[in-house]
Design a protein around this motif. Structure first.
Motif, short mmCIF file in Angstrom:
data_model
loop_
_atom_site.label_atom_id
_atom_site.label_comp_id
_atom_site.label_asym_id
_atom_site.label_seq_id
_atom_site.Cartn_x
_atom_site.Cartn_y
_atom_site.Cartn_z
N PHE A 117 41.12 57.00 8.30
CA PHE A 117 40.80 57.59 6.90
C PHE A 117 38.89 58.25 6.75
CE2 PHE A 117 39.25 53.28 7.32
CZ PHE A 117 38.12 53.35 7.00
N LEU A 118 38.31 58.42 7.88
CA LEU A 118 37.85 58.95 8.31
C LEU A 118 37.38 60.05 8.19
CD1 LEU A 118 34.90 56.30 9.99
CD2 LEU A 118 34.80 57.12 7.63
N PHE A 448 34.15 46.79 -7.03
CA PHE A 448 34.13 46.37 -5.71
C PHE A 448 32.04 46.53 -5.75
CE2 PHE A 448 33.61 50.09 -3.37
CZ PHE A 448 33.53 51.37 -4.27
N PHE A 449 31.59 46.36 -4.64
CA PHE A 449 30.11 46.48 -4.60
C PHE A 449 29.51 47.45 -5.29
CE2 PHE A 449 29.44 49.24 -0.72
CZ PHE A 449 30.63 48.32 -0.34
N SER A 485 31.98 40.93 -4.06
CA SER A 485 30.48 41.46 -4.94
C SER A 485 30.87 41.00 -5.75
CB SER A 485 30.37 43.00 -3.48
OG SER A 485 29.37 42.78 -2.61
N PHE B 121 24.66 50.22 -2.56
CA PHE B 121 25.13 50.71 -1.14
C PHE B 121 26.09 49.72 -0.90
CE2 PHE B 121 25.67 52.07 2.68
CZ PHE B 121 26.42 53.41 2.60
N SER B 123 27.14 45.24 0.08
CA SER B 123 28.44 44.91 -0.52
C SER B 123 27.23 43.70 -0.33
CB SER B 123 29.07 44.56 0.28
OG SER B 123 29.04 44.36 0.97
N ASP B 372 35.71 40.48 3.83
CA ASP B 372 33.95 40.56 3.82
C ASP B 372 33.12 39.85 4.15
OD1 ASP B 372 33.78 42.51 1.46
OD2 ASP B 372 33.94 41.26 0.21
N LEU B 396 25.04 49.84 6.67
CA LEU B 396 25.68 51.34 6.08
C LEU B 396 26.29 51.39 7.09
CD1 LEU B 396 21.39 53.08 7.18
CD2 LEU B 396 23.61 52.46 4.98
N SER B 399 29.52 49.54 4.77
CA SER B 399 29.54 49.78 3.41
C SER B 399 29.89 50.69 3.63
CB SER B 399 28.01 49.61 3.11
OG SER B 399 27.16 48.71 3.03
N MET B 400 29.57 51.84 3.66
CA MET B 400 29.92 53.62 3.98
C MET B 400 31.80 53.62 3.86
SD MET B 400 27.63 56.11 6.12
CE MET B 400 28.80 55.91 8.24
N GLY B 401 32.23 53.15 5.22
CA GLY B 401 33.66 52.64 5.14
C GLY B 401 34.56 51.96 4.46
N ALA B 402 34.09 50.55 4.33
CA ALA B 402 34.69 50.10 2.90
C ALA B 402 34.32 50.94 2.21
CB ALA B 402 33.54 48.71 2.40
N ILE B 403 33.90 52.15 1.07
CA ILE B 403 33.24 53.38 0.10
C ILE B 403 34.40 53.95 0.20
CG2 ILE B 403 32.10 54.37 -0.92
CD1 ILE B 403 29.51 52.73 -1.35
N ILE B 404 34.28 54.13 1.45
CA ILE B 404 35.59 55.89 2.07
C ILE B 404 36.77 55.20 1.70
CG2 ILE B 404 36.12 57.34 3.75
CD1 ILE B 404 33.11 56.82 4.45
N TRP B 405 37.55 54.03 2.74
CA TRP B 405 38.08 53.22 3.00
C TRP B 405 39.27 53.19 1.67
CZ3 TRP B 405 41.01 48.68 1.19
CH2 TRP B 405 42.43 48.73 2.07
N ARG B 406 38.28 52.99 0.29
CA ARG B 406 38.80 52.71 -0.91
C ARG B 406 39.14 53.95 -1.90
NH1 ARG B 406 38.47 47.63 -3.11
NH2 ARG B 406 37.59 46.70 -1.69
N SER B 408 39.79 57.01 -0.47
CA SER B 408 40.44 57.19 0.62
C SER B 408 42.03 57.36 -0.23
CB SER B 408 40.76 57.55 1.60
OG SER B 408 40.64 56.35 2.32
#
Lengths: 547, 547
Positions: A117-118, A448-449, A485, B121, B123, B372, B396, B399-406, B408
């Motif tokens: 997904f990246l 979420f966070f 979170s 940024f 979690s 988590d 980083l 957190s980045m991965g989690a945000i993008i996954w959501r 997407s």
């Protein structure tokens, strides 16, 4: 894996054969040229065009992707290795392969972790800005080779040859397809034919080089290209793992992004389905293959893949044919390859990267969304001013920032009841009634966070705007998930509201979210109730309680 | 800026004075201890506790935040500077201040760019894992000082003193507040009193040190602390800008995250409003102030701020009083400070960082959301195995991965018409009717680069599942924005659908989104129409067309 082979139909064969031949003819000068961009001997570019596409054909998911050296990854390779070894030296070649090994390993691990997904990480303007900056850096880097000396000096025969080739290639790019169509070729064939201009020019330059002994006139040529297939390369510089790791991460990331953006463009034209996790594994295997055959980082090249597509490629068999032809070229006598004048090769590079420039995205973004246009320019400027690695990092930061900014602004509506119904709607859009003692908030995003603090701040604002509210109902009909979170955020909100004697209630909690919450302490501690529907919350919290 | 001063009420003064005194007493050993963690002379910790809080009081937005040296930023400082200079040397001190200057500059620029939303940024589990790993690294790093030698060796008098202090502090942490309450102190005062145990112990250790001349027995002490206020420091190592820049980015980021997470915890208790952009500017000014007075990176410390809060601080006047008292301590004779035995100081550090351990988050996350919990452990493990900087980078990336996954995975619903009404609903949740020639899709998220491909893939899937659809209507009622990447995505979708003779229509486009689209080529090129409402699209596309 190899699904295409099991379903292969005989009708697909002619297209694959013709595309395989056309791309091989394109690949010979391009592979040598991009090796030159990477600071490597030209033959390494050919090595990197044989095994990697075979491995990609096994594991990848795009049918028309042509894997091999590519301008931007070559530039990144050169920029990583320049401080570590002398271009062209033995150590430099070892490190180039090691970089491909590490990048391939990273890609493979990412594929196994299923984090494809990246691929959607860079916005189109950021990707475009990165390409723009890189193309300019590459073109400027070829000026010395084009002129046979470092500006302001130049070597006259080299400069005549280089600039002559440049002009011919630019003319060919502009007019050749039209001329070929005028000569009666069908449009598709004319377009593909025009793409072979660099190969024709290179052959002509070799003939000139042979006839007039240009090397004796001081024109640099590729020099002896060793005949034979690449051997198995297991050389590693054990002291360089650590210093190569971070660049390998960035290169792996760009290999994936470049390849996916090209493959997506082509897949769209045939409604073909790409699987990003398969792509990661295919690209990882290809790069490990490049490392083991003494190559350097490889990826899918949009320009080459587009030719492959246009020339009729139906499956990865086309790429296998290309690889086979390149292997044949290396097994056959390679004396002719040594004659190629470097100024002509430089001209082909410059024209190729000019083809990557696409100012349409900048123009569209400038009118449509100025922030996107500025992101494009910032990324391009970063590549030009700070180098290609910093450019990737700037692109990462801009993309990251944009995603978090969006994530941190969830839509939240104050709900009211549509008179005479059991429906509740956003009071700013519908004539819905409210009561002062009850505040109904609907959060239209998973909690979420990245949004827990903004949501809490908004709740504070709404409570300040509704000072008589004794009960707050969070309507979670659009909340698909609540992470740890956000769970803590809700617990703290509950504590705070308890202190202010305001009830905290939940309504319309989705099944999977409820299952999770039951594993937590929130439901026990809740200073309020969980309601199945908003109307049940309304009825319970607005009707006078029975005494 | 200084809003609190304009609105200052006399009733706030007693709380501010008592908090100012209490925190000053806490700050003297803590400042010296954290300077030691950073590899700096103890007095530097006191310097960094005077000007930074004054500047923060001017620009920051939290009323109870106590700015100064903090364990984690000290650890990060040491980890950045260790390869560049010898701890305690002149160059080391110059670089420490330069690091604060760069971090402060980064924070200030971020504040002026108003990107305070980045505070969300990390979690909570990632932040917790980072703190956990750092606390363990710091505690382990103090073992040598605690025992007066490097394990397995130890210096008996030092070890007795250090371990004795450690045991006393642990006992005090566990029981002192209860004992003080038992002696009749009110609960709040008892809690605050218990927090002063380190200061009392330090004073006792100094008395011991003086009475028994511990230095002569081989126990290391802080040594002479120069009297007087810090001078203006303008020393810079011009060769080190580049190497310090990336670490300064990471330190600035953590300074902000650490400070915000503490301030948010406290602000919540009083429904105080934090402004993240003001925080960035306040922290930036504080770090620049630290640099100019020969200090090192500073941030808000939750443990100290919590004492400040509990001791009654109402405004930043409390911190100003603390700074004034520290300045007085430096102007007065400082001979007594020289007597402090380092093993006791090490014990205070170990107990302080053990107080940062919070296994509750891990426990909750483990039961509530295993992913988590794993992110927490990965971040902590990263700090322990690879160092504190790599820990930040791992945090980083997670957190980045989690945000993008959501981002997407937007929610997309196939809509049908509720019979007899003009309402359209998700067919998987409502008994809504559809017709085979028309596909209605509602996208429940803004369209932007991170979800444009997933949305396109979902559209392909739905078209494959509805092979008779001649028209596709995208219902954009929940789409608040369409970025440039998504605009290109829609243009390409339109081209593809045109090729397949399927109409692409838009319905319920929000005003601001429509205004933007009018600036683009999409509406002109659209192979379909724009409908005000879904029902209008339904009526136009399902009724037989008039002949």
């Amino acid at each position: 894996m190899l699904e295409w082979l099991r379903q292969y139909r005989r009708a697909q064969l002619p297209g694959d054969i013709s595309a395989g031949i056309v791309v091989a003819m394109m690949m010979i000068p391009q592979g040598m040229a991009y090796a030159m961009v990477a600071g490597l001997p030209p033959v390494v570019g050919l090595y990197a065009s044989i095994v990697p596409p075979l491995l990609y054909a096994l594991f990848g998911s795009s049918m028309t992707q042509s894997i091999g050296p590519m301008a931007i990854t070559s530039l990144m390779t050169a920029s990583v290795l320049a401080p570590l070894a002398t271009p062209g030296s033995g150590l430099y070649m070892v490190l180039a392969a090691q970089l491909a090994l590490l990048s391939g390993g990273v890609l493979l691990v990412c594929g196994l972790l299923r984090i494809g997904f990246l691929a959607n990480f860079f916005s189109r303007p950021v990707m475009n800005g990165f390409t723009l900056g890189s193309a300019i850096v590459i073109a400027l880097g070829q000026c010395d080779a084009l002129l046979g000396a470092t500006l302001p000096h130049f070597h006259l025969p080299s400069a005549v040859l280089g600039i002559g080739a440049l002009v011919l290639l630019l003319l060919a790019r502009q007019y050749l397809a039209r001329v070929l169509r005028g000569l009666g070729l069908p449009p598709a064939a004319a377009d593909v034919g025009a793409r072979l201009a660099p190969m024709v020019l290179v052959l002509a330059a070799m003939a000139l080089s042979y006839a007039f002994d240009l090397a004796a006139a001081g024109v640099r040529t590729t020099g002896a290209v060793p005949a034979g297939l690449p051997g198995l390369n297991l050389a590693i510089s054990s002291g360089h793992w650590r210093v190569l790791f971070q660049p390998a991460l960035l290169i792996g990331f760009m290999v994936f992004l470049i390849s996916m953006s090209g493959a997506q463009t082509l897949a769209l034209k045939r409604a073909e389905k790409l699987r990003s996790n398969h792509e990661l594994i295919g690209l990882g295997a290809a790069n490990i293959g490049a490392a083991l055959t003494g190559g350097f980082p490889v990826t899918g090249s949009l320009s080459r893949s587009a030719v492959n597509f246009a020339a009729g490629a139906n499956t990865q068999l086309a790429s296998i044919i290309t690889a086979g032809l390149l292997a044949l070229a290396l097994v056959a006598p390679t004396g002719w390859l040594a004659l190629l004048p470097l100024p002509v090769l430089a001209a082909t590079i410059i024209v190729a990267v000019l083809g990557m420039l696409d100012l349409e995205t900048l123009r569209t973004a400038w009118h449509y969304d100025r922030a996107d246009a500025l992101a494009l320019l910032a990324t391009a400027g970063g590549v030009l001013a700070l180098g290609v690695e910093s450019g990737v990092i700037i692109g990462l930061m801009l993309s990251m920032g944009a995603i978090i900014w969006r994530a941190s602004r969830p839509h939240i509506a104050v709900l009211g009841r549509i008179a005479g119904t059991e429906h509740f709607r956003n009071i700013t859009r519908y004539p819905a009634g409210t009561t002062p003692e009850l505040l109904l908030l609907r959060v239209d995003a998973g909690l979420f966070f990245a949004n827990v603090e903004p949501v809490r701040a908004r709740i504070e604002e709404e409570l300040a705007a509704h000072p008589d509210a004794r009960n707050l109902v969070l309507v979670l009909s659009a909340v698909n998930a609540i992470d740890t979170s956000a769970l803590f955020g809700l617990l703290e909100l509950n504590t705070m509201l308890t202190g202010r004697a305001i009830g905290l209630h939940l309504a319309e909690v989705k099944g999977p979210v409820m299952d999770r919450l039951k594993e937590s302490a929130l439901l026990d501690k809740l200073h309020g109730q969980v309601f199945l529907s908003t109307v049940m919350a309304w009825d319970a919290l607005t009707l006078p309680k029975p005494h």
